[in-house]
Design an enzyme around this catalytic site. Structure first.
Site, PDB file in Angstrom:
ATOM      1  N   ASN A 224       0.842  -1.193   0.000  1.00  0.00           N
ATOM      2  CA  ASN A 224       0.000   0.000   0.000  1.00  0.00           C
ATOM      3  C   ASN A 224       0.880   1.246   0.000  1.00  0.00           C
ATOM      4  OD1 ASN A 224       0.623   0.734   2.844  1.00  0.00           O
ATOM      5  ND2 ASN A 224      -0.470  -1.183   3.260  1.00  0.00           N
ATOM      6  N   LYS A 354     -13.916  -0.556  14.917  1.00  0.00           N
ATOM      7  CA  LYS A 354     -12.625  -1.186  15.219  1.00  0.00           C
ATOM      8  C   LYS A 354     -12.282  -1.044  16.698  1.00  0.00           C
ATOM      9  CE  LYS A 354     -10.517  -0.648  10.634  1.00  0.00           C
ATOM     10  NZ  LYS A 354      -9.417  -0.015   9.859  1.00  0.00           N
TER      11      LYS A 354
END
Length: 425
Positions: A224, A354
């Protein structure tokens, strides 16, 4: 230009310090005469040690006139060595500043050589150590010099500079010795930090940073756009606040922050293993800022994947990578755990999910995209955590990642003061 303190200014952090100024054989040695003068004006007692190479660029008599002390240049000086003079000089110094420091001198110090007076007394001294590199840009960027630099930092040397610009050889790049005023300012700041309360003193902090790379075949991998800048800024800020810091980094091109222990990894599995090892050794605060790849190839191709005739598509089978931050949060020896949520949309929703699902203590949420977050030197985030009465949030506006790192750490330490306080005692 930095404000200089006069010799009668008792507020100068160098006032009354015994400074040993070491000078090695580089063209920048002529600047060291002005540095010696500035150190005297700041109230320091200055003694000078020169290498034989340095004397080819500037005469010892210059420094004797500026400091009021004879210059030492020989390890085997019969008159000085009658009383083990090099040991006495090593004991005398509160501070050792080497400016300029050539690539050769750095290599000698990094490998523990003691083949002249300057390197010998550095090995024998318990003084605070500063070094101002000065060399050709190619020599500075060479892997051997960079490896020596990292080793010197591990040994406790504070690296001051170098600067970038036109060099005496005609090259342009990094490697110029900092100007004397900037070196003096770096010394001032180092001693001023010593007198500033350090809220993370005694804490053991682990930070993950950068991307991971998940190999597909010998030449391709999944990754990424993470630059690692935020994680490295957090590690640097944690060290400046007094913590003992371990930085676990994926593949990036950033220099290791001073005083930080760095562990380089490649894959998510590598990063998890390093994180677990760091926690097992002792960790009070775990900050997971790395952008870990969510998936990896189900199988690794031993040879380069080839295009098949007539096929317009290639199908890859991916499997989930381990969830590093959730694994650390669920461990038996659980530190305080702070995660990151880099999202392109619905940032708050995904961040709070999360926070709860991974059982984190706090989460840092930020918007990322084509021009935000990963590659930028600036960032803006919101910090979320569970508290009595519900979720709390603290917004930090757009600022440099260095500044943001300090602000984040102060808030993390404040919110978790009760759980972190015992470890800091």
């Amino acid at each position: 230009m930095p404000t200089l303190m006069s010799s009668n200014d008792s507020l100068s952090p160098l006032h009354g310090r015994r400074v040993l100024l070491g000078i090695s054989g580089g063209i920048a040695a002529y600047k060291s005469a002005y540095l010696a003068r500035l150190l005297k004006k700041a109230g320091a007692d200055v003694r000078v040690v020169m290498t034989r190479g340095a004397e080819a660029f500037i005469a010892p008599l210059t420094f004797q006139a500026l400091t009021g002390h004879a210059v030492r240049d020989s390890l085997l000086d019969p008159s000085a060595e009658a009383g083990m003079g090099h040991i006495e000089l090593a004991r005398w110094a509160d501070v050792i500043v080497i400016a300029p420091a050539t690539a050769n001198l750095m290599a000698s110090l990094a490998h523990g050589h003691a083949d002249d007076l300057l390197t010998t007394l550095c090995l024998a001294s318990h003084a605070r150590l500063f070094i101002a590199p000065a060399m050709n840009q190619g020599m500075w960027s060479h892997p051997a010099t960079q490896a020596n630099l990292e080793r010197l930092q591990q040994y406790g040397w504070h690296i001051v500079g170098p600067d970038a610009g036109e060099q005496a050889c005609g090259d342009v790049g990094q490697g110029r010795m900092l100007e004397p005023e900037a070196i003096l300012e770096a010394l001032h700041q180092a001693y001023q930090r010593d007198t500033t309360p350090k809220p993370a003193a005694g804490l053991r902090i682990t930070v993950t940073a950068g991307p991971t790379r998940e190999p597909l075949d010998p030449v391709r991998y999944l990754t990424n756009r993470s630059s690692g800048k935020m994680g490295f800024a957090l590690a640097e800020a944690a060290q400046a606040l007094g913590a003992s810091v371990t930085l676990i980094s994926g593949p990036v091109t950033l220099e290791t922050p001073h005083g930080v222990r760095r562990v380089d990894v490649t894959t998510a599995d590598d990063m998890l293993a390093a994180a677990q090892q760091s926690v097992q050794k002792g960790c009070d605060l775990f900050i997971s800022s790395a952008a870990v790849a969510d998936y990896k190839a189900a199988s690794y191709a031993e040879h380069k994947l080839k295009k098949q005739n007539g096929e317009e598509t290639l199908t890859l089978t991916l499997v989930k990578n381990p969830d590093i931050v959730a694994t650390i949060a669920a461990g038996e020896r659980r530190p305080t755990v702070v995660g990151f949520a880099a999202e392109t949309q619905d940032v708050e929703h995904y961040a709070l999910d999360k926070l709860t699902r991974k059982k984190l203590d706090m989460i840092v949420a930020n918007q990322v995209g084509a021009n935000e977050g990963f590659d930028s030197d600036d960032n803006a985030v919101t910090l979320y955590w569970q508290a009595e009465g519900g979720v709390k949030a603290h917004e930090l506006p757009l600022q440099s990642k260095v500044s943001l790192a300090h602000a984040l750490l102060h808030e993390i330490l404040r919110v978790n003061a009760a759980s972190l306080a015992p470890a800091a005692q």
